[in-house]
Design an enzyme around this catalytic site. Structure first.
Site, PDB file in Angstrom:
ATOM      1  N   HIS A 164      -1.573   2.722  15.022  1.00 11.37           N
ATOM      2  CA  HIS A 164      -0.293   2.859  14.323  1.00 11.37           C
ATOM      3  C   HIS A 164       0.897   2.794  15.278  1.00 11.37           C
ATOM      4  CE1 HIS A 164      -3.262   4.656  11.590  1.00 11.37           C
ATOM      5  NE2 HIS A 164      -2.481   4.219  10.627  1.00 11.37           N
ATOM      6  N   GLU A 178       0.840  -1.194   0.000  1.00  9.31           N
ATOM      7  CA  GLU A 178       0.000   0.000   0.000  1.00  9.31           C
ATOM      8  C   GLU A 178       0.882   1.253   0.000  1.00  9.31           C
ATOM      9  OE1 GLU A 178      -2.371  -0.627   3.494  1.00  9.31           O
ATOM     10  OE2 GLU A 178      -2.821  -2.675   2.859  1.00  9.31           O
ATOM     11  N   GLU A 219      -4.085  -6.787   3.011  1.00 17.25           N
ATOM     12  CA  GLU A 219      -2.846  -7.360   3.544  1.00 17.25           C
ATOM     13  C   GLU A 219      -2.718  -8.862   3.272  1.00 17.25           C
ATOM     14  OE1 GLU A 219      -4.765  -5.230   5.147  1.00 17.25           O
ATOM     15  OE2 GLU A 219      -3.462  -3.508   5.552  1.00 17.25           O
ATOM     16  N   ASP A 248       0.576  -2.953  12.975  1.00 18.39           N
ATOM     17  CA  ASP A 248      -0.760  -3.279  13.483  1.00 18.39           C
ATOM     18  C   ASP A 248      -1.568  -4.091  12.479  1.00 18.39           C
ATOM     19  OD1 ASP A 248      -1.246  -1.155  16.003  1.00 18.39           O
ATOM     20  OD2 ASP A 248       0.185  -0.502  14.496  1.00 18.39           O
ATOM     21  N   TYR A 249      -1.318  -3.876  11.184  1.00 14.21           N
ATOM     22  CA  TYR A 249      -2.123  -4.532  10.165  1.00 14.21           C
ATOM     23  C   TYR A 249      -1.542  -5.855   9.691  1.00 14.21           C
ATOM     24  CZ  TYR A 249      -4.119   0.093  10.413  1.00 14.21           C
ATOM     25  OH  TYR A 249      -4.677   1.249  10.874  1.00 14.21           O
ATOM     26  N   ILE A 250      -0.454  -6.269  10.307  1.00 20.96           N
ATOM     27  CA  ILE A 250       0.044  -7.635  10.089  1.00 20.96           C
ATOM     28  C   ILE A 250      -1.040  -8.636  10.489  1.00 20.96           C
ATOM     29  CG2 ILE A 250       1.578  -9.343  11.171  1.00 20.96           C
ATOM     30  CD1 ILE A 250       3.105  -8.009   9.094  1.00 20.96           C
ATOM     31  N   GLN A 267       1.755  -1.978   5.488  1.00 19.07           N
ATOM     32  CA  GLN A 267       2.030  -0.576   5.780  1.00 19.07           C
ATOM     33  C   GLN A 267       2.394  -0.323   7.249  1.00 19.07           C
ATOM     34  OE1 GLN A 267      -0.734   3.164   5.154  1.00 19.07           O
ATOM     35  NE2 GLN A 267       0.345   2.635   3.276  1.00 19.07           N
TER      36      GLN A 267
END
Length: 478
Positions: free
Chosen positions: A267, A169, A200, A225-227, A222
């Site tokens: 984040h 992203e 993701e 946290d979004y892993i 990005q």
């Protein structure tokens, strides 16, 4: 109907196929069970000999007879019954006991690798065997934003490795959200430096597919946290690939992300405890600055293993010296770094929090406390050379500081140091951890201060340990 075969031909073919399948099944089963049955004979003989010399003959004979009664044993049956037999001869030294114990030891050593090998590469070029190459600097080396170090290093890597590509992203057009890829899409094209949608799990899946086909993808998530949105695929598919194929398949995906300290609930996460437990089979690397991060990319590109690199989200604008040997220097995997030597206490940390620990170590000198400061650098694996215990031998005290929740990565590191490295032998004080609060970080600068270990927390925690050791020299702060 088409004249290819008669009804009788088809019936004959079906019978032949069934016979062939039955014979193949029988042969395969025999090939599997015959070695185990041979081992069973050995185990029965050893148990019989042991029973003949033991005061607990009846108990051992029952185990032997139980084993005899199993017509088609599995390896577990052999080991379970023979290991239980040793309980009955704990206080009975004999040659028969030693032979059985040796047989069990050898059988375990022979069989365990069939179930536990190749979690990571076992080849000579595995990443943990690649030696460190230090960054080189001239006397007039300029100070630049950390993002410049990593951007210029990526430029060298894309030039050096034509099969390398990065996607995620905002990775392409704007050069990622922190400009660590600035200008590289224009130079290398929108295939090798590409943007993706907000997806993701797909990014990770594409990375696996590309890596299986011989490319060297850097799949960018990005923020750390979004892993979580890609975690199932990382855990079930990527982390297990080499293990479940006995080293026959590999997918050397480098997952690039950024996280740790910033200011915001979505984040500034640091879910390291969950990651290190769910991603065994993937290297987890936590560089404290962008030079260290660049060195990890250089190391990984010389090997063929998957890794997760977590860059420090608040480090892209901090000044670093720009190395002369971009693309060539290497950060070692599985090796800690003693950044400051000391004599009074060992402070172990990593990532963004490490910079705060470094600052506090200087402040502690003002009150007569000389701390040794160690950067873990890599969590999986951690300190394969056992350098941390050497520090504890010297200081006799240990504090682990990180920004994961209590019981997370700090607890893992504590086990590694105390249990695996045996550092408990050298402690004069209770080993302690200092972690974040048991929740996501709150918003703003104050949210960071109250949610994660700050400089005052670290200073006071170290001081309290020294106060307990020598309250006269280190009287209470409050």
């Amino acid at each position: 109907d088409n004249g290819f075969a008669t009804e009788e031909d088809l019936i004959t073919l079906e019978k032949e196929v069934k016979k062939e399948v039955r014979e193949a099944k029988k042969e395969a089963w025999a090939a599997f069970t015959t070695p185990i049955k041979n081992k069973k004979k050995e185990a029965v003989a050893l148990l019989d000999n042991l029973a003949g010399r033991s005061a607990n003959k009846s108990f051992i004979s029952k185990l032997k007879n139980d084993l005899i009664a199993i017509d088609e044993p599995v390896k577990k049956d052999l080991l379970s019954l023979t290991r239980r037999a040793l309980r009955y001869v704990i206080h009975e030294p004999s040659e028969e006991k030693e032979k059985l114990a040796g047989w069990i030891k050898n059988y375990l050593a022979e069989e365990q690798p069939h179930y536990s090998s190749y979690l990571y590469s076992e080849l000579p070029d595995k990443a943990t065997s690649i030696s460190e190459v230090a960054p080189e600097y001239n006397d007039d080396t300029e100070l630049v934003d950390g993002r410049i170090v990593i951007r210029n290093n990526f430029d060298k890597l894309f030039s050096k490795y034509p099969n390398a590509l990065v996607f995620g992203e905002d990775s392409g057009n704007i050069g990622d959200v922190n400009q660590g890829l600035e200008g590289l899409q224009k130079k290398y094209g929108d295939i090798r430096v590409a943007d993706t949608g907000i997806r993701e799990a797909t990014i990770l899946g594409q990375g696996i597919g590309l890596a299986l086909r011989g490319l060297r993808p850097i799949a960018e998530i990005q923020y750390l946290d979004y892993i979580l949105y890609a975690l199932q695929t990382m855990s079930d598919d990527l982390a297990t690939l080499r293990y479940r194929t006995l080293g026959r398949q590999k997918a050397p995906v480098i997952v690039r992300t950024r996280g740790h300290r910033l200011e915001g609930i979505w984040h500034a996460g640091s879910q390291m405890g969950g990651l290190i437990h769910l991603l065994r089979g993937i290297y987890i690397l936590t560089p404290r600055n962008m030079t260290k991060a660049a060195g990890f990319y250089n190391t990984l590109m010389e090997s063929d293993e998957p890794a997760l690199i977590i860059e420090s989200l608040n480090g892209y604008r901090l000044k670093e010296r720009l190395p002369e040997n971009l693309g060539e220097f290497k950060t070692p995997i599985g090796k800690v770094e003693v950044v400051k030597e000391g004599t009074d206490i060992t402070l172990l940390s990593y990532g963004s929090t490490f910079r705060i620990v470094e600052q506090v170590a200087q402040d502690l000198l003002g009150v007569g406390i000389n701390a040794e400061v160690i950067d873990a650098q890599t969590l999986l694996p951690f300190d394969i050379h056992h350098e941390t215990v050497e520090s504890v031998k010297k200081t006799n005290r240990l504090l682990i500081i990180d920004e994961d929740v209590p019981g997370g990565a700090s607890a893992y590191l504590m086990q590694e140091v105390l249990e695996k490295q045996g550092a408990y032998r050298y402690l004069d004080s209770v080993p302690q951890t200092l972690t974040a609060q048991p929740h996501r970080p709150a918003y703003g600068t104050d949210g960071d201060y109250f949610s994660k270990p700050n400089a005052e927390d670290i200073f006071e925690k170290v001081y309290s340990i020294m106060n307990e050791t020598d309250p006269k020299k280190y009287p209470g702060l409050r």
